[in-house]
Design a protein around this motif. Sequence first.
Motif, PDB file in Angstrom:
ATOM      1  N   PRO A  17       0.789  -1.234   0.000  1.00 49.56           N
ATOM      2  CA  PRO A  17       0.000   0.000   0.000  1.00 49.56           C
ATOM      3  C   PRO A  17       0.829   1.295   0.000  1.00 49.56           C
ATOM      4  N   CYS A  18       2.082   1.234   0.443  1.00 52.23           N
ATOM      5  CA  CYS A  18       2.934   2.431   0.452  1.00 52.23           C
ATOM      6  C   CYS A  18       3.368   2.812  -0.960  1.00 52.23           C
ATOM      7  N   GLY A  19       3.158   1.928  -1.929  1.00 52.47           N
ATOM      8  CA  GLY A  19       3.540   2.203  -3.312  1.00 52.47           C
ATOM      9  C   GLY A  19       4.747   1.410  -3.761  1.00 52.47           C
ATOM     10  N   GLY A  20       5.427   0.762  -2.832  1.00 52.77           N
ATOM     11  CA  GLY A  20       6.607  -0.035  -3.171  1.00 52.77           C
ATOM     12  C   GLY A  20       6.213  -1.401  -3.701  1.00 52.77           C
ATOM     13  N   ASN A  21       7.049  -1.972  -4.532  1.00 57.05           N
ATOM     14  CA  ASN A  21       6.780  -3.295  -5.081  1.00 57.05           C
ATOM     15  C   ASN A  21       7.991  -4.204  -4.961  1.00 57.05           C
ATOM     16  N   GLU A  22       9.020  -3.750  -4.217  1.00 57.72           N
ATOM     17  CA  GLU A  22      10.228  -4.546  -4.019  1.00 57.72           C
ATOM     18  C   GLU A  22      10.275  -5.018  -2.583  1.00 57.72           C
ATOM     19  N   TRP A  23      10.562  -6.301  -2.398  1.00 52.40           N
ATOM     20  CA  TRP A  23      10.588  -6.913  -1.078  1.00 52.40           C
ATOM     21  C   TRP A  23      11.904  -7.651  -0.889  1.00 52.40           C
ATOM     22  N   GLU A  24      12.483  -7.559   0.310  1.00 49.43           N
ATOM     23  CA  GLU A  24      13.705  -8.287   0.647  1.00 49.43           C
ATOM     24  C   GLU A  24      13.330  -9.464   1.532  1.00 49.43           C
ATOM     25  N   ILE A  25      13.853 -10.644   1.220  1.00 50.37           N
ATOM     26  CA  ILE A  25      13.575 -11.835   2.028  1.00 50.37           C
ATOM     27  C   ILE A  25      14.475 -11.775   3.264  1.00 50.37           C
ATOM     28  N   VAL A  26      13.865 -11.725   4.460  1.00 52.93           N
ATOM     29  CA  VAL A  26      14.646 -11.612   5.698  1.00 52.93           C
ATOM     30  C   VAL A  26      14.608 -12.880   6.548  1.00 52.93           C
ATOM     31  N   ARG A  27      13.662 -13.793   6.296  1.00 56.77           N
ATOM     32  CA  ARG A  27      13.604 -15.044   7.041  1.00 56.77           C
ATOM     33  C   ARG A  27      12.929 -16.093   6.178  1.00 56.77           C
ATOM     34  N   MET A  28      13.470 -17.326   6.249  1.00 58.05           N
ATOM     35  CA  MET A  28      12.878 -18.408   5.476  1.00 58.05           C
ATOM     36  C   MET A  28      12.644 -19.611   6.371  1.00 58.05           C
ATOM     37  N   GLY A  29      11.588 -20.327   6.083  1.00 56.71           N
ATOM     38  CA  GLY A  29      11.219 -21.528   6.823  1.00 56.71           C
ATOM     39  C   GLY A  29       9.897 -22.001   6.250  1.00 56.71           C
ATOM     40  N   ALA A  30       9.008 -22.522   7.107  1.00 56.09           N
ATOM     41  CA  ALA A  30       7.667 -22.879   6.647  1.00 56.09           C
ATOM     42  C   ALA A  30       6.937 -21.600   6.233  1.00 56.09           C
ATOM     43  N   VAL A  43       6.348  -8.307   6.622  1.00 52.97           N
ATOM     44  CA  VAL A  43       5.150  -9.128   6.474  1.00 52.97           C
ATOM     45  C   VAL A  43       5.582 -10.587   6.457  1.00 52.97           C
ATOM     46  N   MET A  44       4.826 -11.445   7.154  1.00 55.94           N
ATOM     47  CA  MET A  44       5.111 -12.877   7.139  1.00 55.94           C
ATOM     48  C   MET A  44       3.978 -13.593   6.410  1.00 55.94           C
ATOM     49  N   ILE A  45       4.342 -14.400   5.410  1.00 54.37           N
ATOM     50  CA  ILE A  45       3.345 -15.172   4.666  1.00 54.37           C
ATOM     51  C   ILE A  45       3.826 -16.615   4.540  1.00 54.37           C
ATOM     52  N   SER A  46       2.900 -17.517   4.276  1.00 53.71           N
ATOM     53  CA  SER A  46       3.266 -18.925   4.135  1.00 53.71           C
ATOM     54  C   SER A  46       4.111 -19.112   2.871  1.00 53.71           C
ATOM     55  N   ARG A  47       4.928 -20.147   2.894  1.00 47.62           N
ATOM     56  CA  ARG A  47       5.810 -20.421   1.755  1.00 47.62           C
ATOM     57  C   ARG A  47       4.997 -20.678   0.483  1.00 47.62           C
ATOM     58  N   SER A  48       3.910 -21.417   0.596  1.00 49.17           N
ATOM     59  CA  SER A  48       3.105 -21.734  -0.602  1.00 49.17           C
ATOM     60  C   SER A  48       2.491 -20.465  -1.192  1.00 49.17           C
ATOM     61  N   LYS A  49       2.011 -19.560  -0.339  1.00 48.85           N
ATOM     62  CA  LYS A  49       1.435 -18.308  -0.829  1.00 48.85           C
ATOM     63  C   LYS A  49       2.528 -17.425  -1.439  1.00 48.85           C
ATOM     64  N   PHE A  50       3.722 -17.422  -0.816  1.00 53.12           N
ATOM     65  CA  PHE A  50       4.839 -16.645  -1.344  1.00 53.12           C
ATOM     66  C   PHE A  50       5.226 -17.137  -2.741  1.00 53.12           C
TER      67      PHE A  50
END
Length: 67
Positions: A17-30, A43-50
Amino acid sequence: MKEFELGYVVEMKKGHPCGGNEWEIVRMGADIKIKCVKCGRIVMISRSKFEKNLKKVLSIPEKSEQE
């Protein structure tokens, strides 16, 4: 299957919503935690949704590990 690792900057199908479209991956797991490059919101989302919403990998961090 799309390849991604910790520290990669990715573009998602939906922008933040801020207008940005670039995301940095900071944690990985389930779940995967991503940070908006523009505003810093995390923001935390499930791996399948990501994996479903990942559009493309924009940049890969350079490895500065000394052997």
